[in-house]
Motif scaffolding. Structure first.
Motif, PDB file in Angstrom:
ATOM      1  N   PHE A 146     -25.557 -38.603 -11.716  1.00 45.20           N
ATOM      2  CA  PHE A 146     -25.515 -37.247 -12.257  1.00 45.20           C
ATOM      3  C   PHE A 146     -26.940 -36.749 -12.468  1.00 45.20           C
ATOM      4  O   PHE A 146     -27.870 -37.544 -12.625  1.00 45.20           O
ATOM      5  N   THR A 147     -27.085 -35.437 -12.472  1.00 38.18           N
ATOM      6  CA  THR A 147     -28.386 -34.877 -12.823  1.00 38.18           C
ATOM      7  C   THR A 147     -28.668 -35.244 -14.282  1.00 38.18           C
ATOM      8  O   THR A 147     -27.747 -35.453 -15.077  1.00 38.18           O
ATOM      9  N   PRO A 148     -29.962 -35.347 -14.668  1.00 41.00           N
ATOM     10  CA  PRO A 148     -30.289 -35.717 -16.052  1.00 41.00           C
ATOM     11  C   PRO A 148     -29.626 -34.800 -17.079  1.00 41.00           C
ATOM     12  O   PRO A 148     -29.169 -35.265 -18.125  1.00 41.00           O
ATOM     13  N   GLU A 149     -29.563 -33.487 -16.755  1.00 39.20           N
ATOM     14  CA  GLU A 149     -28.965 -32.543 -17.690  1.00 39.20           C
ATOM     15  C   GLU A 149     -27.468 -32.848 -17.896  1.00 39.20           C
ATOM     16  O   GLU A 149     -26.959 -32.855 -19.024  1.00 39.20           O
ATOM     17  N   ASN A 150     -26.769 -33.091 -16.794  1.00 42.09           N
ATOM     18  CA  ASN A 150     -25.326 -33.358 -16.896  1.00 42.09           C
ATOM     19  C   ASN A 150     -25.047 -34.732 -17.515  1.00 42.09           C
ATOM     20  O   ASN A 150     -24.066 -34.897 -18.252  1.00 42.09           O
ATOM     21  N   LEU A 151     -25.901 -35.715 -17.231  1.00 42.04           N
ATOM     22  CA  LEU A 151     -25.726 -37.030 -17.845  1.00 42.04           C
ATOM     23  C   LEU A 151     -25.888 -36.909 -19.364  1.00 42.04           C
ATOM     24  O   LEU A 151     -25.139 -37.537 -20.125  1.00 42.04           O
ATOM     25  N   HIS A 152     -26.838 -36.049 -19.789  1.00 40.99           N
ATOM     26  CA  HIS A 152     -27.022 -35.812 -21.223  1.00 40.99           C
ATOM     27  C   HIS A 152     -25.773 -35.175 -21.827  1.00 40.99           C
ATOM     28  O   HIS A 152     -25.344 -35.535 -22.936  1.00 40.99           O
ATOM     29  N   LYS A 153     -25.147 -34.234 -21.075  1.00 38.84           N
ATOM     30  CA  LYS A 153     -23.926 -33.575 -21.570  1.00 38.84           C
ATOM     31  C   LYS A 153     -22.773 -34.569 -21.704  1.00 38.84           C
ATOM     32  O   LYS A 153     -21.959 -34.486 -22.635  1.00 38.84           O
ATOM     33  N   ILE A 154     -22.698 -35.520 -20.772  1.00 45.62           N
ATOM     34  CA  ILE A 154     -21.636 -36.535 -20.838  1.00 45.62           C
ATOM     35  C   ILE A 154     -21.794 -37.381 -22.100  1.00 45.62           C
ATOM     36  O   ILE A 154     -20.840 -37.607 -22.846  1.00 45.62           O
ATOM     37  N   TYR A 155     -23.027 -37.835 -22.345  1.00 45.46           N
ATOM     38  CA  TYR A 155     -23.256 -38.657 -23.532  1.00 45.46           C
ATOM     39  C   TYR A 155     -23.083 -37.844 -24.810  1.00 45.46           C
ATOM     40  O   TYR A 155     -22.605 -38.357 -25.831  1.00 45.46           O
ATOM     41  N   GLN A 156     -23.435 -36.582 -24.760  1.00 44.99           N
ATOM     42  CA  GLN A 156     -23.267 -35.722 -25.925  1.00 44.99           C
ATOM     43  C   GLN A 156     -21.781 -35.530 -26.235  1.00 44.99           C
ATOM     44  O   GLN A 156     -21.374 -35.542 -27.401  1.00 44.99           O
ATOM     45  N   MET A 157     -20.965 -35.362 -25.158  1.00 43.16           N
ATOM     46  CA  MET A 157     -19.512 -35.229 -25.350  1.00 43.16           C
ATOM     47  C   MET A 157     -18.942 -36.513 -25.956  1.00 43.16           C
ATOM     48  O   MET A 157     -18.120 -36.477 -26.874  1.00 43.16           O
ATOM     49  N   ALA A 158     -19.380 -37.671 -25.465  1.00 38.64           N
ATOM     50  CA  ALA A 158     -18.870 -38.946 -25.975  1.00 38.64           C
ATOM     51  C   ALA A 158     -19.333 -39.190 -27.416  1.00 38.64           C
ATOM     52  O   ALA A 158     -18.581 -39.741 -28.222  1.00 38.64           O
ATOM     53  N   ASP A 159     -20.562 -38.756 -27.719  1.00 40.99           N
ATOM     54  CA  ASP A 159     -21.122 -39.043 -29.042  1.00 40.99           C
ATOM     55  C   ASP A 159     -20.623 -38.106 -30.123  1.00 40.99           C
ATOM     56  O   ASP A 159     -20.416 -38.509 -31.266  1.00 40.99           O
ATOM     57  N   SER A 160     -20.417 -36.842 -29.809  1.00 45.45           N
ATOM     58  CA  SER A 160     -20.100 -35.884 -30.877  1.00 45.45           C
ATOM     59  C   SER A 160     -19.111 -34.800 -30.467  1.00 45.45           C
ATOM     60  O   SER A 160     -18.700 -33.994 -31.302  1.00 45.45           O
ATOM     61  N   GLY A 161     -18.712 -34.754 -29.207  1.00 47.86           N
ATOM     62  CA  GLY A 161     -17.853 -33.671 -28.756  1.00 47.86           C
ATOM     63  C   GLY A 161     -16.381 -34.034 -28.744  1.00 47.86           C
ATOM     64  O   GLY A 161     -15.975 -35.107 -29.139  1.00 47.86           O
ATOM     65  N   ASN A 162     -15.557 -33.102 -28.260  1.00 52.16           N
ATOM     66  CA  ASN A 162     -14.124 -33.327 -28.143  1.00 52.16           C
ATOM     67  C   ASN A 162     -13.484 -32.174 -27.385  1.00 52.16           C
ATOM     68  O   ASN A 162     -14.133 -31.168 -27.078  1.00 52.16           O
ATOM     69  N   MET A 163     -12.202 -32.342 -27.067  1.00 48.86           N
ATOM     70  CA  MET A 163     -11.381 -31.294 -26.468  1.00 48.86           C
ATOM     71  C   MET A 163     -10.036 -31.323 -27.184  1.00 48.86           C
ATOM     72  O   MET A 163      -9.641 -32.350 -27.745  1.00 48.86           O
ATOM     73  N   VAL A 164      -9.344 -30.202 -27.190  1.00 55.51           N
ATOM     74  CA  VAL A 164      -8.008 -30.144 -27.792  1.00 55.51           C
ATOM     75  C   VAL A 164      -6.993 -29.961 -26.679  1.00 55.51           C
ATOM     76  O   VAL A 164      -7.106 -29.053 -25.854  1.00 55.51           O
ATOM     77  N   PHE A 165      -6.016 -30.860 -26.619  1.00 59.09           N
ATOM     78  CA  PHE A 165      -4.895 -30.704 -25.696  1.00 59.09           C
ATOM     79  C   PHE A 165      -3.720 -30.180 -26.496  1.00 59.09           C
ATOM     80  O   PHE A 165      -3.342 -30.754 -27.519  1.00 59.09           O
ATOM     81  N   SER A 166      -3.126 -29.090 -26.079  1.00 57.10           N
ATOM     82  CA  SER A 166      -2.007 -28.520 -26.836  1.00 57.10           C
ATOM     83  C   SER A 166      -0.914 -28.057 -25.897  1.00 57.10           C
ATOM     84  O   SER A 166      -1.108 -27.889 -24.698  1.00 57.10           O
ATOM     85  N   ASN A 167       0.271 -27.899 -26.470  1.00 54.73           N
ATOM     86  CA  ASN A 167       1.382 -27.290 -25.729  1.00 54.73           C
ATOM     87  C   ASN A 167       2.027 -26.249 -26.626  1.00 54.73           C
ATOM     88  O   ASN A 167       1.634 -26.066 -27.775  1.00 54.73           O
ATOM     89  N   ASP A 168       3.034 -25.583 -26.134  1.00 56.19           N
ATOM     90  CA  ASP A 168       3.610 -24.459 -26.877  1.00 56.19           C
ATOM     91  C   ASP A 168       4.375 -24.893 -28.126  1.00 56.19           C
ATOM     92  O   ASP A 168       4.611 -24.093 -29.023  1.00 56.19           O
ATOM     93  N   SER A 169       4.788 -26.152 -28.185  1.00 56.42           N
ATOM     94  CA  SER A 169       5.642 -26.587 -29.291  1.00 56.42           C
ATOM     95  C   SER A 169       4.874 -27.142 -30.482  1.00 56.42           C
ATOM     96  O   SER A 169       5.453 -27.380 -31.524  1.00 56.42           O
ATOM     97  N   SER A 170       3.576 -27.385 -30.337  1.00 53.77           N
ATOM     98  CA  SER A 170       2.824 -27.946 -31.459  1.00 53.77           C
ATOM     99  C   SER A 170       1.359 -27.566 -31.342  1.00 53.77           C
ATOM    100  O   SER A 170       0.919 -26.974 -30.350  1.00 53.77           O
ATOM    101  N   LEU A 171       0.604 -27.921 -32.364  1.00 52.81           N
ATOM    102  CA  LEU A 171      -0.822 -27.653 -32.342  1.00 52.81           C
ATOM    103  C   LEU A 171      -1.563 -28.579 -31.385  1.00 52.81           C
ATOM    104  O   LEU A 171      -2.676 -28.296 -30.991  1.00 52.81           O
TER     105      LEU A 171
END
Length: 481
Positions: free
Chosen positions: A44-69
């Motif tokens: 990966f480019t250095p910038e994107n590799l930094h984003k990957i580690y940043q996501m693993a260290d402090s980031g997150n995503m929310v998976f949701s559907n219509d029936s719950s949060l």
């Protein structure tokens, strides 16, 4: 400076999958536990590799559907700071506040999103602990059985319990040790002089009286009272344990009543119909008890015995070895069942009877007094064995036969029909007594001899008239059972 490349983060069930502009497929992955794996050969480019580690260290995503949060894709980073108490079940859930794309979410330890507003939940208080206690009594109270119980809160991490976690209810600190990893979980109540110590765990249970849970035991959906004790690595589930019961070792106990008994080693008692209500019962080793079995009195059961069905073990009976007892069998008195014995059907054993080795009894057999049945003997139908009689070897008894007094049936002898053997009669080798025959007195019958009809033999002189030499070591002239 290299060309900037777009990077994509995509929900992938077990975490986040990643691809970079120009990739034909995903080339990296962040697991739910935030472990990074990159496809071999991919750079990966250095910038994107930094984003990957940043996501693993402090980031997150929310998976949701219509029936719950929905859920956080990665496990929460922060320690729980909020708590939710279900007013119906008293269940306590600790919650973390996580930020995703600038928005706060309240979620459980496994990432289930409860709300997008932290203000809906009360904070877990920060409590000083200068005495280094394991837990404290809170102001959350419950009235139960005429007394006030106090909810406990952990003051530090120990075992699987985290600082700030709420537990069950106690009358005071005398109910739960301040040492070890013992804990009373949500919706459990321990009061009077009941005590939980060492590494014992109590969950959804009630303990009172002088009951004790100690060492490494697990108490689940159980009521304990009286002077009962559970210790060792024992597990009690859906049970009533009371009076002076002792359950220890690696025993597994489920769905029964224990009364002044001792259960130890690797005993396994299951099914809600089993009842142990005796006075001085001892169950040990790797015994298995299931279905609607009833045990009382001073019975002792050990070895790898299996007792099931509607069987009853009472009085001073002893069961050991790898005996199998099932159906509607009743064993009582001071009888002893040892080794690889099989009892099934409606068999009843009482008195001082001894049944051992590979003997098997079926149907409605009745055994009483000081009888001994051993070897490969087989007894079935409505046969009655009483007195001080002995049945051993490969002997077979069936039908409505009666054997009593000091009679001895050995070798390959067969007794069937309505035959009666009494007195000091001794039958051996391939003797067959059937129909309505009666043998009594000091009589010895041997060889390949058949006695049938209404024959009555009470003297050796009469016996000698029917004795035939044994012409076969393996079969009789009569059909075997």
């Amino acid at each position: 400076m290299g060309k900037l490349k777009e990077i994509r983060f995509v929900y992938a069930g077990s975490g986040i999958s990643i691809s970079e502009e120009g990739d034909n497929d995903f080339t990296a992955h962040i697991s739910k536990t935030r472990k990074i794996s990159i496809k071999q050969g991919k750079q990966f480019t250095p910038e994107n590799l930094h984003k990957i580690y940043q996501m693993a260290d402090s980031g997150n995503m929310v998976f949701s559907n219509d029936s719950s949060l929905g859920y956080l894709v990665l496990n929460p980073l922060r320690k729980p700071t909020k708590e939710y108490i279900n007013s119906l079940t008293d269940e306590v859930i600790q919650l973390s506040v996580e930020t995703v794309d600038g928005k706060e979410y309240v979620c459980t330890r496994d990432g289930h999103v409860f709300s997008d507003s932290p203000n809906k939940f009360r904070d877990i208080p920060h409590i000083s602990n200068p005495e280094d206690k394991k837990y404290m009594l809170t102001s959350y109270t419950k009235e139960y059985d005429g007394q006030t119980l106090y909810r406990i809160r952990a003051l530090k991490d120990f075992g699987s319990v985290k600082a700030g976690e709420l537990g069950g209810y106690v009358a005071g600190e005398h109910n739960l040790s301040q040492y070890g990893n013992s804990w009373i979980q949500t919706d459990s109540k321990v009061f009077n002089l009941a005590y939980v110590g060492d590494n014992a765990i109590v969950r959804k249970s009630i303990m009172y009286g002088n009951a004790k849970a100690i060492e490494n035991c697990r108490i689940i959906h159980t009521t304990m009272y009286g002077d009962s004790v559970i210790k060792g690595f024992a597990i009690s589930n859906n049970s009533y344990i009371y009076h002076k019961s002792v359950i220890c070792g690696e025993s597994r106990v489920s769905g029964h009543l224990a009364f002044e008994g001792i259960i130890k080693d690797k005993v396994f008692i299951k099914d809600p119909g089993a009842r142990i209500t005796g006075n001085g019962i001892e169950i040990s080793d790797e015994v298995q008890i299931s279905e609607n079995v009833k045990i009382d009195g001073h019975a002792k059961i050990r070895g790898k015995s299996r007792i099931m069905g509607n069987s009853e073990i009472t009085d001073y009976a002893e069961i050991s070895g790898e005996a199998i007892i099932k159906d509607n069998v009743c064993v009582g008195g001071k009888s002893r069942i040892w080794d690889n014995v099989i009892l099934c059907g409606d068999v009843k054993v009482s008195g001082r009877a001894l049944i051992r080795e590979n003997a098997s009894l079926y149907d409605k057999v009745l055994v009483s007094d000081a009888v001994e049945i051993c070897g490969e003997a087989k007894i079935k139908d409505n046969a009655i064995i009483a007195g001080c009689s002995i049945v051993r070897g490969y002997a077979k008894v069936s039908g409505d036969a009666i054997i009593t007094d000091y009679a001895q049936i050995t070798s390959h002898a067969q007794i069937r029909g309505h035959a009666q053997i009494k007195g000091n009669a001794q039958l051996t080798e391939f003797v067959c007594i059937c129909e309505n025959s009666r043998i009594e007195g000091n009589v010895v019958l041997s060889g390949d001899t058949i006695v049938k009809g209404n024959t009555h033999i009470s003297t050796q002189e009469q016996a000698n008239k029917v004795i035939k030499p044994c012409i076969s070591k393996t079969s009789s002239n009569e059909i075997t059972l």
